[in-house]
Enzyme design. Sequence first.
Site, short mmCIF file in Angstrom:
data_model
loop_
_atom_site.label_atom_id
_atom_site.label_comp_id
_atom_site.label_asym_id
_atom_site.label_seq_id
_atom_site.Cartn_x
_atom_site.Cartn_y
_atom_site.Cartn_z
N THR A 151 -18.98 44.88 -31.23
CA THR A 151 -20.10 44.48 -32.09
C THR A 151 -21.40 44.35 -31.29
O THR A 151 -21.36 44.05 -30.11
CB THR A 151 -19.72 43.12 -32.71
OG1 THR A 151 -18.60 43.33 -33.55
CG2 THR A 151 -20.84 42.50 -33.48
N ARG A 179 -10.86 45.97 -44.74
CA ARG A 179 -10.99 44.73 -43.98
C ARG A 179 -12.47 44.49 -43.62
O ARG A 179 -13.16 45.37 -43.15
CB ARG A 179 -10.15 44.81 -42.71
CG ARG A 179 -10.25 43.61 -41.78
CD ARG A 179 -11.22 43.86 -40.64
NE ARG A 179 -11.21 42.75 -39.68
CZ ARG A 179 -12.11 42.62 -38.71
NH1 ARG A 179 -13.09 43.50 -38.58
NH2 ARG A 179 -12.06 41.61 -37.88
N VAL A 180 -12.94 43.27 -43.84
CA VAL A 180 -14.30 42.89 -43.45
C VAL A 180 -14.18 41.74 -42.45
O VAL A 180 -13.45 40.77 -42.70
CB VAL A 180 -15.12 42.45 -44.68
CG1 VAL A 180 -16.46 41.87 -44.24
CG2 VAL A 180 -15.34 43.65 -45.62
N GLY A 181 -14.88 41.86 -41.33
CA GLY A 181 -14.81 40.82 -40.31
C GLY A 181 -15.88 39.76 -40.48
O GLY A 181 -16.39 39.54 -41.58
N ASP A 182 -16.21 39.11 -39.38
CA ASP A 182 -17.17 38.00 -39.43
C ASP A 182 -18.62 38.45 -39.43
O ASP A 182 -19.51 37.69 -39.80
CB ASP A 182 -16.96 37.12 -38.19
CG ASP A 182 -17.21 37.92 -36.91
OD1 ASP A 182 -16.50 38.92 -36.69
OD2 ASP A 182 -18.15 37.59 -36.17
N GLY A 203 -16.45 39.28 -31.39
CA GLY A 203 -15.12 38.86 -31.00
C GLY A 203 -14.12 39.02 -32.12
O GLY A 203 -14.34 39.80 -33.05
N GLY A 205 -12.82 38.75 -35.29
CA GLY A 205 -13.53 38.37 -36.51
C GLY A 205 -12.81 37.37 -37.39
O GLY A 205 -13.43 36.48 -37.97
N1 ASP Z 1 -16.33 40.59 -34.70
C1 ASP Z 1 -16.08 41.97 -35.07
C2 ASP Z 1 -15.14 42.05 -36.21
O1 ASP Z 1 -14.18 41.31 -36.23
C3 ASP Z 1 -15.56 42.81 -33.98
C4 ASP Z 1 -16.00 42.50 -32.61
O2 ASP Z 1 -16.94 41.78 -32.37
O3 ASP Z 1 -15.37 43.04 -31.70
O4 ASP Z 1 -15.32 42.88 -37.06
#
Ligand code: ASP
Length: 287
Positions: A151, A179-182, A203, A205
């Site tokens: 990210t 899937r949707v992350g943070d 990180g 998510g």
């Molecule tokens: N935080 C992001 C997600 O989970 C991925 C990442 O930062 O590596 O989509």
Amino acid sequence: MADRHWAIIVHGGARTIAPDRIVANRNGCAAAAAAGAAILERGGGAVEAARVAVCMLEDDPTFNAGRGSVANAAGEIEMDAGIMDGETLAIGAVAAVHRLHNPVEAAAEMLDQVPVLLVGKGAEAFARSRGLPVASKPLRPVPAEAAGHDTVGCVAFDRAGHLAAATSTGGLAGTLSGRVGDAPLPGGGFYADDAIGAVSLSGDGEAIARMLVGARVMRAMEDMPAPEAVRAIRAPLQRLGAEAGVIAIDARGRIGLDHNSDHFAVAFASADRELVAITHSDEWTGE
Ligand code: ASP
């Protein structure tokens, strides 16, 4: 009267970076921070600086966002992005888009709209209605083996004392379709409030979302400066055995960063500091 200070910090993701990718990560972050810094230096706004910096990171295939996005389990890319204006508390976010070269541009266009988050086709139709380029076919992912992907994000503080945060991602490689992350979740992967500070994360998510890690750093900045407040990520990440990194600027323009990943590509600059680009927090000795 607002002081004349300005500050910017960008990140290119919290994870392990292969030795041969260190320079590309550092240079990519430095270029994005320099572009945002130039805007702030000449009196431009924090939202504009954050948008431009994240766009540059999305355009750099070194990073897992925009052009460098990795594939999910279905072999497709699904990108998420969010941006927040700390002055108005306006938020724009998009999720699970795959035809936008710069998801953060679509998110920024939503800042004057009521919805906080648009997903998939609706987000792409909105982007088209705002004149943004939308590819006729889904964009192609890059191989997940390309080390250093993660990210990207930016936090900016302008000369008028306004803050902004933006985060953009291609997500985690191999995750379920949809899937949707943070990254597009306020209080998860980003947040900004002129009265407190602003944050952008990278990180795991799901862990960031479950523990509201961004919100915890915001809460900590109510009581302490950003360089200390960023440590609020440690306990929740430890509790879930998760990996992440955070960048932050508080309401007085002080910069903080922390991570528990092997590396965290970061670059920052301010009115009183030359640009610094690092791939581990140990490389920065602080103020
Ligand atoms: N935080 C992001 C997600 O989970 C991925 C990442 O930062 O590596 O989509």
